[in-house]
Enzyme design. Structure first.
Site, PDB file in Angstrom:
ATOM      1  N   ASP A   1      24.260  -8.402 -18.601  1.00  0.00           N
ATOM      2  CA  ASP A   1      25.598  -8.518 -18.006  1.00  0.00           C
ATOM      3  C   ASP A   1      26.442  -7.285 -18.348  1.00  0.00           C
ATOM      4  O   ASP A   1      27.072  -6.680 -17.470  1.00  0.00           O
ATOM      5  CB  ASP A   1      26.253  -9.800 -18.550  1.00  0.00           C
TER       6      ASP A   1
ATOM      7  N   HIS B   1      25.265 -17.379 -14.656  1.00  0.00           N
ATOM      8  CA  HIS B   1      26.059 -17.098 -15.850  1.00  0.00           C
ATOM      9  C   HIS B   1      27.571 -17.060 -15.658  1.00  0.00           C
ATOM     10  O   HIS B   1      28.315 -17.317 -16.596  1.00  0.00           O
ATOM     11  CB  HIS B   1      25.567 -15.823 -16.566  1.00  0.00           C
ATOM     12  N   ASP B   2      28.048 -16.786 -14.440  1.00  0.00           N
ATOM     13  CA  ASP B   2      29.496 -16.752 -14.213  1.00  0.00           C
ATOM     14  C   ASP B   2      29.999 -17.942 -13.388  1.00  0.00           C
ATOM     15  O   ASP B   2      31.169 -17.965 -13.009  1.00  0.00           O
ATOM     16  CB  ASP B   2      29.894 -15.432 -13.525  1.00  0.00           C
TER      17      ASP B   2
ATOM     18  N   HIS C   1      26.531  -9.460  -8.267  1.00  0.00           N
ATOM     19  CA  HIS C   1      26.517  -9.270  -9.725  1.00  0.00           C
ATOM     20  C   HIS C   1      25.496 -10.171 -10.439  1.00  0.00           C
ATOM     21  O   HIS C   1      24.599  -9.640 -11.103  1.00  0.00           O
ATOM     22  CB  HIS C   1      27.937  -9.420 -10.282  1.00  0.00           C
TER      23      HIS C   1
ATOM     24  N   GLU D   1      32.535 -20.058 -15.572  1.00  0.00           N
ATOM     25  CA  GLU D   1      33.694 -19.233 -15.923  1.00  0.00           C
ATOM     26  C   GLU D   1      34.571 -18.924 -14.702  1.00  0.00           C
ATOM     27  O   GLU D   1      35.795 -18.901 -14.812  1.00  0.00           O
ATOM     28  CB  GLU D   1      33.201 -17.922 -16.559  1.00  0.00           C
ATOM     29  N   ASP D   2      33.947 -18.687 -13.562  1.00  0.00           N
ATOM     30  CA  ASP D   2      34.700 -18.167 -12.416  1.00  0.00           C
ATOM     31  C   ASP D   2      34.771 -19.072 -11.187  1.00  0.00           C
ATOM     32  O   ASP D   2      35.361 -18.677 -10.179  1.00  0.00           O
ATOM     33  CB  ASP D   2      34.117 -16.808 -11.982  1.00  0.00           C
TER      34      ASP D   2
HETATM   35  P1  NDP Z   1      38.791  -8.046 -17.304  1.00  0.00           P
HETATM   36  O1  NDP Z   1      38.097  -8.893 -18.292  1.00  0.00           O
HETATM   37  O2  NDP Z   1      39.922  -8.622 -16.560  1.00  0.00           O
HETATM   38  O3  NDP Z   1      37.760  -7.414 -16.287  1.00  0.00           O
HETATM   39  C1  NDP Z   1      36.483  -7.016 -16.695  1.00  0.00           C
HETATM   40  C2  NDP Z   1      35.474  -7.952 -16.111  1.00  0.00           C
HETATM   41  O4  NDP Z   1      35.625  -7.973 -14.700  1.00  0.00           O
HETATM   42  C3  NDP Z   1      34.066  -7.574 -16.347  1.00  0.00           C
HETATM   43  O5  NDP Z   1      33.634  -8.024 -17.588  1.00  0.00           O
HETATM   44  C4  NDP Z   1      33.366  -8.268 -15.199  1.00  0.00           C
HETATM   45  O6  NDP Z   1      33.168  -9.604 -15.635  1.00  0.00           O
HETATM   46  C5  NDP Z   1      34.401  -8.300 -14.095  1.00  0.00           C
HETATM   47  N1  NDP Z   1      34.229  -7.352 -12.986  1.00  0.00           N
HETATM   48  C6  NDP Z   1      34.421  -7.648 -11.667  1.00  0.00           C
HETATM   49  N2  NDP Z   1      34.259  -6.582 -10.902  1.00  0.00           N
HETATM   50  C7  NDP Z   1      33.930  -5.568 -11.701  1.00  0.00           C
HETATM   51  C8  NDP Z   1      33.617  -4.212 -11.453  1.00  0.00           C
HETATM   52  N3  NDP Z   1      33.605  -3.695 -10.221  1.00  0.00           N
HETATM   53  N4  NDP Z   1      33.329  -3.410 -12.507  1.00  0.00           N
HETATM   54  C9  NDP Z   1      33.323  -3.919 -13.746  1.00  0.00           C
HETATM   55  N5  NDP Z   1      33.623  -5.214 -14.054  1.00  0.00           N
HETATM   56  C10 NDP Z   1      33.913  -6.042 -13.027  1.00  0.00           C
HETATM   57  O7  NDP Z   1      39.320  -6.726 -17.872  1.00  0.00           O
HETATM   58  P2  NDP Z   1      39.382  -6.255 -19.330  1.00  0.00           P
HETATM   59  O8  NDP Z   1      38.062  -6.253 -19.955  1.00  0.00           O
HETATM   60  O9  NDP Z   1      40.126  -5.022 -19.257  1.00  0.00           O
HETATM   61  O10 NDP Z   1      40.180  -7.427 -20.043  1.00  0.00           O
HETATM   62  C11 NDP Z   1      41.466  -7.562 -20.038  1.00  0.00           C
HETATM   63  C12 NDP Z   1      41.959  -6.902 -21.291  1.00  0.00           C
HETATM   64  O11 NDP Z   1      42.460  -5.644 -20.895  1.00  0.00           O
HETATM   65  C13 NDP Z   1      43.025  -7.659 -21.943  1.00  0.00           C
HETATM   66  O12 NDP Z   1      42.713  -7.761 -23.302  1.00  0.00           O
HETATM   67  C14 NDP Z   1      44.284  -6.833 -21.690  1.00  0.00           C
HETATM   68  O13 NDP Z   1      45.084  -6.799 -22.839  1.00  0.00           O
HETATM   69  C15 NDP Z   1      43.745  -5.480 -21.405  1.00  0.00           C
HETATM   70  N6  NDP Z   1      44.473  -4.760 -20.401  1.00  0.00           N
HETATM   71  C16 NDP Z   1      44.513  -3.403 -20.516  1.00  0.00           C
HETATM   72  C17 NDP Z   1      45.168  -2.637 -19.591  1.00  0.00           C
HETATM   73  C18 NDP Z   1      45.176  -1.161 -19.738  1.00  0.00           C
HETATM   74  O14 NDP Z   1      45.628  -0.457 -18.849  1.00  0.00           O
HETATM   75  N7  NDP Z   1      44.672  -0.627 -20.829  1.00  0.00           N
HETATM   76  C19 NDP Z   1      45.862  -3.247 -18.455  1.00  0.00           C
HETATM   77  C20 NDP Z   1      45.710  -4.655 -18.397  1.00  0.00           C
HETATM   78  C21 NDP Z   1      45.036  -5.368 -19.349  1.00  0.00           C
HETATM   79  P3  NDP Z   1      32.038 -10.610 -15.049  1.00  0.00           P
HETATM   80  O15 NDP Z   1      30.709 -10.154 -15.499  1.00  0.00           O
HETATM   81  O16 NDP Z   1      32.444 -11.904 -15.690  1.00  0.00           O
HETATM   82  O17 NDP Z   1      32.233 -10.585 -13.582  1.00  0.00           O
HETATM   83 ZN    ZN Z   2      28.905 -11.370 -15.485  1.00  0.00          ZN
END
Ligand code: NDP
Ligand code: ZN
Length: 180
Positions: free
Chosen positions: A123, A62-63, A36, A66-67
């Site tokens: 990103d 960048h991550d 990523h 955070e991670d």
């Molecule tokens: P997350 O923030 O948990 O996950 C999204 C992030 O995951 C991306 O920004 C990316 O961040 C990383 N990522 C890692 N692998 C992948 C991939 N294969 N494809 C895309 N992104 C990937 O999820 P949400 O944005 O959904 O945030 C959680 C929110 O969702 C909460 O506000 C919660 O309330 C809501 N929620 C909704 C649900 C529903 O069913 N509607 C269920 C559960 C939660 P990076 O660039 O940092 O790696």
């Molecule tokens: Zn990222």
């Protein structure tokens, strides 16, 4: 000079790879996480035409804060204040609840520096392309859609930064039927 740039770039990829070594993406294939940040850096050079090494290094890192266990102090010590500051701007405060973090990304977007806006656009582009091709483990279609809608709100407040990246993002939003 070029040799220094090449060397700095390799140091940065190496640092990020070591930090993310045990992490996987959320896809079914369990892609190594480092794909990523490398992909985000590649979007910036290849598609965004970005040549500022600070931005490319910040994209690679960048991550990390955070991670992983990486600290801003560590980034500053190894890569300098400038890169530390860009990484700081693109790092969510993990002590806050998830919904609040999402809201703050929308709120803060227009106040970011040009460099941080570039990393944010790339990103989002990488993650949305990922989501176009596969649904992460345990995600419903609705959740994927909510992510597109939220991302479009962040991107709307990052506009006027990079034409190529913004039109690629617009294309994705249009394909998904997200109104921007
Ligand atoms: P997350 O923030 O948990 O996950 C999204 C992030 O995951 C991306 O920004 C990316 O961040 C990383 N990522 C890692 N692998 C992948 C991939 N294969 N494809 C895309 N992104 C990937 O999820 P949400 O944005 O959904 O945030 C959680 C929110 O969702 C909460 O506000 C919660 O309330 C809501 N929620 C909704 C649900 C529903 O069913 N509607 C269920 C559960 C939660 P990076 O660039 O940092 O790696
Ligand atoms: Zn990222």
């Amino acid at each position: 000079d070029t040799q220094n740039h090449v060397s700095l770039l390799i140091e940065t990829v190496d640092f990020a790879a070591k930090k993310h070594k045990s992490q996987k993406r959320k896809d079914i294939a369990q892609t190594p996480y480092i794909n990523h940040p490398i992909g985000v850096a590649r979007i910036l050079t290849l598609e965004g035409g970005v040549t500022d090494l600070n931005v490319i290094q910040a994209a690679l890192l960048h991550d990390t804060v955070e991670d992983t266990n990486t600290t801003f102090e560590e980034i500053e010590e190894i890569f300098g204040r400038k890169i530390r500051d860009i990484v700081y701007e693109v790092t969510d405060d993990k002590t806050l609840p998830k919904l609040e973090r999402k809201r703050l990304q929308i709120e803060h977007a227009p106040h970011c520096t040009y460099e941080a806006k570039l990393v944010k656009l790339a990103d989002k582009l990488y993650n949305l392309r990922d989501l176009m091709h596969q649904t992460p483990r345990g995600w419903t279609k609705e959740r994927v859609n909510e992510y597109f809608v939220w991302a479009s709100k962040v991107v709307a407040r990052l506009r006027g930064t990079n034409k190529e990246l913004e039109s690629s993002l617009d294309l994705l939003f249009r394909k998904r039927g997200v109104v921007t």
